[in-house]
Design a protein around this motif. Sequence first.
Motif, PDB file in Angstrom:
ATOM      1  N   VAL A 172       0.833  -1.201   0.000  1.00 40.58           N
ATOM      2  CA  VAL A 172       0.000   0.000   0.000  1.00 40.58           C
ATOM      3  C   VAL A 172       0.872   1.256   0.000  1.00 40.58           C
ATOM      4  O   VAL A 172       0.554   2.250  -0.678  1.00 40.58           O
ATOM      5  N   LEU A 175       1.867   1.858  -3.533  1.00 37.39           N
ATOM      6  CA  LEU A 175       0.764   2.420  -4.325  1.00 37.39           C
ATOM      7  C   LEU A 175       0.644   3.921  -4.080  1.00 37.39           C
ATOM      8  O   LEU A 175       0.420   4.710  -5.024  1.00 37.39           O
ATOM      9  N   ILE A 176       0.797   4.324  -2.834  1.00 39.27           N
ATOM     10  CA  ILE A 176       0.735   5.752  -2.496  1.00 39.27           C
ATOM     11  C   ILE A 176       1.918   6.495  -3.113  1.00 39.27           C
ATOM     12  O   ILE A 176       1.762   7.587  -3.684  1.00 39.27           O
ATOM     13  N   GLN A 178       3.355   5.807  -5.773  1.00 38.22           N
ATOM     14  CA  GLN A 178       3.138   5.876  -7.218  1.00 38.22           C
ATOM     15  C   GLN A 178       2.055   6.897  -7.593  1.00 38.22           C
ATOM     16  O   GLN A 178       1.749   7.071  -8.777  1.00 38.22           O
ATOM     17  N   ALA A 180      -1.214   7.207  -5.848  1.00 35.16           N
ATOM     18  CA  ALA A 180      -2.579   6.964  -5.375  1.00 35.16           C
ATOM     19  C   ALA A 180      -2.855   7.787  -4.112  1.00 35.16           C
ATOM     20  O   ALA A 180      -2.038   7.821  -3.191  1.00 35.16           O
ATOM     21  N   VAL A 183      -6.858   4.932  -1.595  1.00 33.54           N
ATOM     22  CA  VAL A 183      -6.630   3.498  -1.820  1.00 33.54           C
ATOM     23  C   VAL A 183      -7.689   2.700  -1.075  1.00 33.54           C
ATOM     24  O   VAL A 183      -7.763   2.743   0.164  1.00 33.54           O
ATOM     25  N   CYS A 240     -11.927   5.632  -5.898  1.00 33.51           N
ATOM     26  CA  CYS A 240     -10.598   5.174  -5.475  1.00 33.51           C
ATOM     27  C   CYS A 240      -9.663   5.178  -6.683  1.00 33.51           C
ATOM     28  O   CYS A 240     -10.018   4.676  -7.756  1.00 33.51           O
ATOM     29  N   ASP A 241      -8.475   5.761  -6.506  1.00 29.55           N
ATOM     30  CA  ASP A 241      -7.477   5.708  -7.573  1.00 29.55           C
ATOM     31  C   ASP A 241      -6.387   4.671  -7.268  1.00 29.55           C
ATOM     32  O   ASP A 241      -5.410   4.542  -7.993  1.00 29.55           O
ATOM     33  N   GLY A 242      -6.600   3.929  -6.188  1.00 31.46           N
ATOM     34  CA  GLY A 242      -5.737   2.812  -5.829  1.00 31.46           C
ATOM     35  C   GLY A 242      -6.576   1.721  -5.204  1.00 31.46           C
ATOM     36  O   GLY A 242      -7.629   1.991  -4.608  1.00 31.46           O
ATOM     37  N   LEU A 266      -5.564   3.441 -12.545  1.00 34.88           N
ATOM     38  CA  LEU A 266      -5.727   2.816 -11.229  1.00 34.88           C
ATOM     39  C   LEU A 266      -4.419   2.178 -10.770  1.00 34.88           C
ATOM     40  O   LEU A 266      -3.784   1.418 -11.503  1.00 34.88           O
ATOM     41  N   GLN A 267      -3.990   2.466  -9.546  1.00 32.21           N
ATOM     42  CA  GLN A 267      -2.826   1.821  -8.939  1.00 32.21           C
ATOM     43  C   GLN A 267      -3.323   0.552  -8.225  1.00 32.21           C
ATOM     44  O   GLN A 267      -4.130   0.638  -7.305  1.00 32.21           O
ATOM     45  N   LEU A 268      -2.850  -0.614  -8.678  1.00 32.93           N
ATOM     46  CA  LEU A 268      -3.389  -1.885  -8.217  1.00 32.93           C
ATOM     47  C   LEU A 268      -2.340  -2.686  -7.466  1.00 32.93           C
ATOM     48  O   LEU A 268      -1.195  -2.819  -7.919  1.00 32.93           O
TER      49      LEU A 268
END
Length: 325
Positions: A172, A175-176, A178, A180, A183, A240-242, A266-268
């Motif tokens: 996580v 992801l942040i 990157q 997001a 999340v 949500c963008d993650g 989307l950050q996955l």
Amino acid sequence: MTGKVTIKDVAKAAGVSEATVSRALSHSPRVKRDTSQKIQNIASNLGYHPNDLARSIRVQQTHTLGLIIPDILNAFFTHLSRAIEDAASRAGYDVILVNTDENLAKEASGLNLLLEKQVDGVIITSAGGPTDYAAILGPTPAVFVDRMPPTPNHAPYDRVLVDNVQGTRAIVTQLINQGAQRVGIINSAVSFTASERLTGYQEALTAAGIEPDAAIEATARTDNSNVQQMTRQLVVNQKCDGLFVADNTIMQSVLRKLPDLDVPNLQLGGFDDQDWFDFLPQRIVTARQPIAELGQTAIDRLVAKIDDPDLLPEEIRLAATTISR
């Protein structure tokens, strides 16, 4: 010869006693090397196979272990089963596998079946319920791997687990990093892993100065039947963008839904790494679990407990590796 060849037949052909045949086939130093080799050759030529069940009764050990797995179709458990079987083989043990389908009644029935087979010990991936393992297992040694039941049911047993909090927090956080800013999480229905992965998820948000929001914390059903709906809810309705996905079976449902939602940025992230993720058009951050080490450590601890029933139980945590694909 016709019919099943017995140790008596081997003794008669070799011109020795049955006791000498038994010692020779067990490679006892009490039998001369030449005599032992002669007996082994005769036994092989006659097609003699030792009666392992009878031997097990004599020595009170079957050199067989039980393995309780919740879903053999889940790729993680398929690989874990193989790792355990390989490690057991190196230690001189065979493995009997029971699949429970995450069902507590099937788990209890499977444990009883394994005890009827007189296994020397059991490795359990718990279905997560309030099963009284001590009442079922009695003196039979056991080790929990990957999951453990609620306290106090795991207290007398070793636990070999992945550090779910560390692994989730790392994913996580990436992801942040990157980009997001919101999340969401689709968590597992399995209470043990769900609790720990939720903790890691919330810790990562807090460390980044983001307030956790219960509105974007979803939980999959055991059969994942609500996952596609939850994916839309988080990505479209909650903006949500993650998205962090707690295991590989949930991820499969998420990936089936994402093409319908048109969210290219989307950050996955997901906990279970899979080689086929390399073929996805979507970038993904995952946790690679140390499956071979999980299997080997579980076998090491179980064999140690078989050899020394007074050995105190331990909880062993292994780190997952963050992978970007």
